[in-house]
Design a protein around this motif. Sequence first.
Motif, mmCIF file in Angstrom:
data_model
loop_
_atom_site.group_PDB
_atom_site.id
_atom_site.type_symbol
_atom_site.label_atom_id
_atom_site.label_comp_id
_atom_site.label_asym_id
_atom_site.label_seq_id
_atom_site.Cartn_x
_atom_site.Cartn_y
_atom_site.Cartn_z
ATOM 1 N N GLY A 185 40.942 39.187 55.665
ATOM 2 C CA GLY A 185 40.848 38.386 56.879
ATOM 3 C C GLY A 185 40.771 36.905 56.640
ATOM 4 N N LYS A 186 40.684 36.469 55.390
ATOM 5 C CA LYS A 186 40.708 35.033 55.142
ATOM 6 C C LYS A 186 41.206 34.718 53.743
ATOM 7 N N TYR A 187 41.461 33.434 53.504
ATOM 8 C CA TYR A 187 41.901 33.012 52.180
ATOM 9 C C TYR A 187 40.739 32.377 51.430
ATOM 10 N N THR A 188 40.613 32.747 50.171
ATOM 11 C CA THR A 188 39.679 32.051 49.306
ATOM 12 C C THR A 188 40.495 31.537 48.130
ATOM 13 N N SER A 189 39.904 30.649 47.353
ATOM 14 C CA SER A 189 40.676 30.147 46.226
ATOM 15 C C SER A 189 39.812 30.004 44.992
ATOM 16 N N VAL A 190 40.476 29.957 43.864
ATOM 17 C CA VAL A 190 39.814 29.733 42.593
ATOM 18 C C VAL A 190 40.831 28.978 41.749
ATOM 19 N N TRP A 191 40.358 28.115 40.861
ATOM 20 C CA TRP A 191 41.336 27.414 40.002
ATOM 21 C C TRP A 191 40.813 27.344 38.576
ATOM 22 N N PHE A 192 41.755 27.155 37.659
ATOM 23 C CA PHE A 192 41.391 27.020 36.245
ATOM 24 C C PHE A 192 42.524 26.321 35.532
ATOM 25 N N GLU A 193 42.203 25.772 34.387
ATOM 26 C CA GLU A 193 43.225 25.185 33.522
ATOM 27 C C GLU A 193 42.998 25.759 32.140
ATOM 28 N N ALA A 194 43.932 26.560 31.681
ATOM 29 C CA ALA A 194 43.762 27.224 30.387
ATOM 30 C C ALA A 194 43.945 26.221 29.266
ATOM 31 N N THR A 195 43.147 26.367 28.213
ATOM 32 C CA THR A 195 43.221 25.432 27.092
ATOM 33 C C THR A 195 43.610 26.110 25.790
ATOM 34 N N LYS A 196 43.695 27.429 25.809
ATOM 35 C CA LYS A 196 43.909 28.141 24.564
ATOM 36 C C LYS A 196 44.829 29.318 24.844
ATOM 37 N N ALA A 197 45.921 29.415 24.093
ATOM 38 C CA ALA A 197 46.865 30.512 24.311
ATOM 39 C C ALA A 197 46.215 31.839 23.951
ATOM 40 N N GLY A 198 46.544 32.856 24.714
ATOM 41 C CA GLY A 198 45.983 34.166 24.403
ATOM 42 C C GLY A 198 45.961 35.055 25.631
ATOM 43 N N GLU A 199 45.437 36.257 25.426
ATOM 44 C CA GLU A 199 45.317 37.199 26.530
ATOM 45 C C GLU A 199 43.851 37.374 26.871
ATOM 46 N N TYR A 200 43.550 37.312 28.130
ATOM 47 C CA TYR A 200 42.153 37.380 28.553
ATOM 48 C C TYR A 200 41.973 38.447 29.623
ATOM 49 N N HIS A 201 40.750 39.005 29.645
ATOM 50 C CA HIS A 201 40.444 40.019 30.649
ATOM 51 C C HIS A 201 40.492 39.450 32.056
ATOM 52 N N LEU A 202 41.051 40.237 32.958
ATOM 53 C CA LEU A 202 40.891 40.001 34.385
ATOM 54 C C LEU A 202 40.113 41.195 34.920
ATOM 55 N N PHE A 203 38.973 40.921 35.570
ATOM 56 C CA PHE A 203 38.162 42.009 36.109
ATOM 57 C C PHE A 203 38.039 41.867 37.622
ATOM 58 N N CYS A 204 37.841 43.006 38.307
ATOM 59 C CA CYS A 204 37.349 42.938 39.674
ATOM 60 C C CYS A 204 35.833 43.037 39.556
ATOM 61 N N SER A 205 35.125 42.046 40.089
ATOM 62 C CA SER A 205 33.677 42.054 39.903
ATOM 63 C C SER A 205 32.921 42.231 41.213
ATOM 64 N N GLU A 206 33.619 42.701 42.250
ATOM 65 C CA GLU A 206 32.876 43.101 43.452
ATOM 66 C C GLU A 206 33.226 44.557 43.706
ATOM 67 N N TYR A 207 32.197 45.395 43.736
ATOM 68 C CA TYR A 207 32.415 46.829 43.848
ATOM 69 C C TYR A 207 33.310 47.151 45.049
ATOM 70 N N CYS A 208 34.395 47.900 44.795
ATOM 71 C CA CYS A 208 35.392 48.092 45.841
ATOM 72 C C CYS A 208 35.799 49.548 45.998
ATOM 73 N N GLY A 209 34.981 50.475 45.458
ATOM 74 C CA GLY A 209 35.307 51.883 45.655
ATOM 75 C C GLY A 209 35.641 52.589 44.356
ATOM 76 N N THR A 210 36.211 53.777 44.498
ATOM 77 C CA THR A 210 36.341 54.714 43.378
ATOM 78 C C THR A 210 36.832 54.073 42.076
ATOM 79 N N SER A 211 37.973 53.419 42.110
ATOM 80 C CA SER A 211 38.563 52.943 40.854
ATOM 81 C C SER A 211 38.269 51.475 40.569
ATOM 82 N N HIS A 212 37.155 50.995 41.107
ATOM 83 C CA HIS A 212 36.739 49.616 40.897
ATOM 84 C C HIS A 212 36.800 49.218 39.420
ATOM 85 N N ALA A 213 36.340 50.109 38.545
ATOM 86 C CA ALA A 213 36.213 49.761 37.128
ATOM 87 C C ALA A 213 37.553 49.549 36.431
ATOM 88 N N VAL A 214 38.620 50.093 37.021
ATOM 89 C CA VAL A 214 39.916 49.908 36.362
ATOM 90 C C VAL A 214 40.809 48.951 37.151
#
Lengths: 539, 319
Positions: free
Chosen positions: B164-193
């Motif tokens: 129902g609304k837009y939120t935003s987040v920003w970042f500037e990466a400084t180091k090449a690589g692969e990083y975890h992206l997590f959902c950190s607000e519980y959202c139901g059965t498969s939240h952890a994946v």
Amino acid sequence: MTDAAPEPRKHYLNCEYSVRSWLLTTDHKRIALLYLVSISAFFMLGGILAGLLRLELLTPQADLVQAETYNKLFTMHGITMIFFFLIPSIPAVLGNFLVPMMIGARDLAFPKINLLSWYVYTLGAGFTVVAMVTGGVDTGWTFYTPYSSTYANTNVILTALGVFITGFSSILTGLNFVVTIHKMRAPGLTWFRLPLFIWAHYATSLIMILGTPVIAITILLVALERGLGIGIFDPNLGGDPVLFQHLFWFYSHPAVYIMILPSMGVMSELVACFSRKRIFGYNFVAGSSMAIAILGFLVWGHHMFVSSQSMYAGIIFSLLSFLVAVPSAVKVFNWTATMYKGSIALRTPMLYAFGFVGLFTIGGLTGLFLATLATDVHVHGTYFVVAHFHYIMVGGAIMGYMGGLHFWWPKMTGRLYSDAWGRVAAVILFVGFNLTFLPQFVLGFLGMPRRYHVYPPEFQMLNVLSTAGATILGLGYLIPVLYLLWSLFKGQPAGDNPWGATGLEWQTPSPPPTFNFDKTPVVTEEAYAYDSSSEGHRG
Amino acid sequence: MWPQVPQALRLIPEQASTVAGQVDALFLFLVAVTVFFSGLIFLLVLVFAIKYRRRSEAERPKAIHGSLLLEAFWTVVPLGIGLVIFVWGAYLYFVISRPPAAAMEVYVVGKQWMWKLQHPTGQREINELHIPLHRPVKLTMTSEDVIHSFYVPAFRVKADVVPGKYTSVWFEATKAGEYHLFCSEYCGTSHAVMGGRIVAMEPAEYERWLAGGVGEESLPAAGEKLFGRLGCNTCHRSDGSGRGPSLVGKFGRTEKLTSGETIAVDESYLRESILNPQAKIVAGYPPIMPTFKGLVTEDQLVQILAYLKSLKTDGQAKP
């Protein structure tokens, strides 16, 4: 006192034995024991659930349970522990038993309402557990919308109804305490002669009365949206999901103080007794309880720094959260100062008091990480939060409850338990607790989100440590069950005042007679007059 | 699926964004405060417990009623330290909350249980986001169902993703690589994946990655098509002659409403005006626009938004 007399002294335990005399009792001491039985059962249930969660988290994959079951388990653990154990624990058991005794009264102001509170609590909690066991509920104890109101396919309405019902017992108990403390103090027992346990319960009662209706209404609104499709929180129905978080935390943050303030009250009694000292800065310790109760209502938004709440609101809530930290710090400093030049006895309750000071200090200070905006953005919703609130609720509230239970057990039962076993258990609990929850601070800082049943393998080592700690912690809770039960049958008679404590409750026999005092006591001095000669007789 | 981190037991997470080091500095300061005060209390309790241990049952130590000076001292000192931490944290929060104007924009839609991401140039990704190093990236996010939370520990940022609304987040990466992206607000059965990875790449490599994508339409271009297909352009004519206001150059400006209030034209207002047009009408126009609720998906809304944002008054963009 109890030697070969033909008829033993009548007290609240042996005056009647029938089941009916327990189920229809209006004696605050018997009701306290009814509560003790109920909350112990729920604590055991919550503990077993915690054990299952920790077991599943031993490995990064789902082994023991799958996602759905895991989500139901942590929801049930949270609801059981918070609503059915922690919130009632000290007030309903120790408070019920001691508030009238400490102020020299025969009972609470409304004995029948007191019994009603226990029925409402036990039925509401039992109802919820049945709803959770039969269908399960997977919303987390926080019931965030629109997941809970629209998307969850589990027993949300029944569970919410149970929590709603239980809330009334909290309101009734709070009301009973406030009226009792205002109207039924013994002659000479002015406000500033009250034991700090009473001040803490007074502050707690205010929160119960003012906060609980808000959570009741909120839960009702979720049920209305879910059952009847009335749009309040779901944007598809024209609602605002973040509104729920405001309402929920308006109660649930103060609820943390419902759990910790009574424990702080216990602390003051323990530290004074086992240091044989008046509490250092009595007025400040009493005043800080009231400050916490009031400021505690103004900080709910610190749970919502990343929720899309306005940045400026976040800044105000952060500032207010730093203010509420100060009275807690003042208490810790005053307890420590009380020990200075005291006469310190390391009996079981005092070890729990040490445990409380240590764990609550860490819990409080790690709260600053979450009150600080920028660090909260990183650790919000991670294991750091889980560790922090367990330090407050288990390390603080439950340590205080255990300490209080051990301190007043001789008064409640008339029996002594083994102090040696008591001390062993207290040390095991302290070690087990830290091993369980210290690694979780690191896990949170590393970024492991909470409510995950599977996790990246690099987090495994710390999870194994935590589970190992939980095993020790479980053992630490099991030992007291054994020696306390043993003491009921084989324990030495306690005598009126085994610890040499001040306080009116120690001036009446153990266990106390039904109406507590043979004649109404008259109070002529301040609390904790450990240096005066009037304190003397001990069993 | 999880990237391998060689160190099984690291104590500080990877620092891969411009704010990570700053957040950690504050975090470590807090650790120092915690260790100092816990240590102080532990030490005092230990020393007192030994030094003043009960030597005889007859001991009756003298009462000490308290000290106003000490009370003042241990009220003011924690308060002072607290206020320093508060200001430090609030300052950094400003930095974290306000994306730089020149940030590259990526649109994110969360749903049970996946992340859908769209680059301005049209590339779509699922549970994965490729970004260039040394360039601020702003995510504009919404959810199709429940609340989620977009969390990249290595960047030290997270923001809830709210239906129902837009939120935003920003970042500037400084180091090449692969990083975890997590959902950190519980959202139901498969939240952890409901997670994935952020791939931070050298700018040149990122350009190659972009070019390798199948020739997808850019977001504004897709949005422009929708704008025509849904008939928006029959009223919202670029020359202002339609029954609705022209939308050229409107984004980022403020408008006066029929209620007399003014409102900033941002993502949330545009979204509301499409889904619930009667809520806030611009002064001078009749309330005749029908709702498009149910007619556009979250993904399409994002495309329309990208198009509207591309309409500049300098005449560069197509009408």
